[in-house]
Design a protein around this motif. Structure first.
Motif, mmCIF file in Angstrom:
data_model
loop_
_atom_site.group_PDB
_atom_site.id
_atom_site.type_symbol
_atom_site.label_atom_id
_atom_site.label_comp_id
_atom_site.label_asym_id
_atom_site.label_seq_id
_atom_site.Cartn_x
_atom_site.Cartn_y
_atom_site.Cartn_z
ATOM 1 N N ARG A 97 1.207 2.827 -2.794
ATOM 2 C CA ARG A 97 0.932 3.861 -1.787
ATOM 3 C C ARG A 97 2.244 4.187 -1.098
ATOM 4 O O ARG A 97 3.036 3.281 -0.807
ATOM 5 C CB ARG A 97 -0.112 3.398 -0.772
ATOM 6 C CG ARG A 97 -0.324 4.418 0.337
ATOM 7 C CD ARG A 97 -1.503 4.085 1.184
ATOM 8 N NE ARG A 97 -1.565 4.946 2.363
ATOM 9 C CZ ARG A 97 -2.640 5.122 3.110
ATOM 10 N NH1 ARG A 97 -3.757 4.475 2.817
ATOM 11 N NH2 ARG A 97 -2.609 5.907 4.158
ATOM 12 N N TYR A 109 -4.741 1.479 -0.993
ATOM 13 C CA TYR A 109 -3.895 2.005 -2.067
ATOM 14 C C TYR A 109 -4.573 3.191 -2.747
ATOM 15 O O TYR A 109 -5.780 3.177 -2.992
ATOM 16 C CB TYR A 109 -3.584 0.902 -3.073
ATOM 17 C CG TYR A 109 -2.791 -0.205 -2.439
ATOM 18 C CD1 TYR A 109 -3.421 -1.276 -1.813
ATOM 19 C CD2 TYR A 109 -1.404 -0.150 -2.397
ATOM 20 C CE1 TYR A 109 -2.693 -2.269 -1.180
ATOM 21 C CE2 TYR A 109 -0.665 -1.131 -1.770
ATOM 22 C CZ TYR A 109 -1.320 -2.184 -1.153
ATOM 23 O OH TYR A 109 -0.592 -3.153 -0.517
ATOM 24 N N ASP A 110 -3.755 4.201 -3.070
ATOM 25 C CA ASP A 110 -4.316 5.409 -3.665
ATOM 26 C C ASP A 110 -3.911 5.619 -5.114
ATOM 27 O O ASP A 110 -4.355 6.585 -5.746
ATOM 28 C CB ASP A 110 -3.934 6.647 -2.839
ATOM 29 C CG ASP A 110 -2.426 6.785 -2.636
ATOM 30 O OD1 ASP A 110 -2.036 7.571 -1.749
ATOM 31 O OD2 ASP A 110 -1.650 6.097 -3.330
ATOM 32 N N THR A 111 -3.083 4.736 -5.635
ATOM 33 C CA THR A 111 -2.661 4.856 -7.035
ATOM 34 C C THR A 111 -2.750 3.485 -7.691
ATOM 35 O O THR A 111 -2.258 2.494 -7.130
ATOM 36 C CB THR A 111 -1.226 5.393 -7.129
ATOM 37 O OG1 THR A 111 -1.151 6.654 -6.453
ATOM 38 C CG2 THR A 111 -0.832 5.587 -8.587
#
Length: 122
Positions: A97, A109-111
């Motif tokens: 992130r 977290y976005d990935t």
């Protein structure tokens, strides 16, 4: 858009070692905080280790056995795993992130990477 590619999983006997790698592409590596998480069959994804510009953090279950590090020149974060135990068996995921401070929360977290299997036999 940032992408994470993991490698290094495999099968080892208890007491053995593995090194997982997670290479970041698509954005400036230094802008991201990174984490490793794992998910065993039938269980929720759990925190293993995180790293940012300030510090590293570890789950109690891996403290003293696992080490997280990052190589900015290679845009790669590593998870060095020593003295592996059967209970470490799981799919390990790299997460990222953009930001300054990492979190142990999965939802932060976005990935995420695709995951890599680690199997430890007794």
């Amino acid at each position: 858009q940032v992408q994470l590619v993991e490698s290094g999983g495999g099968s080892v006997q208890a007491g053995g070692s593995l090194r997982l790698s997670c290479t970041v592409s698509g954005r400036t590596f230094s802008r991201y905080v990174m984490g490793w998480f794992r998910q065993a069959p039938g269980k929720e994804r759990e925190f293993v280790a995180t790293i940012d510009l300030r510090s590293t953090r570890y789950a109690d279950s891996v403290k003293g056995r696992f080490t997280i590090s990052r190589d900015s020149a290679k845009s790669t974060v590593y998870l060095h795993m020593n003295d592996l135990k059967p209970e470490d068996t799981a799919v390990y995921y790299c997460a990222a992130r953009s930001g300054y401070y990492a979190s142990t929360d999965v939802g932060f977290y976005d990935t995420w990477g695709q995951g890599t299997q680690v199997t430890v036999s007794s």
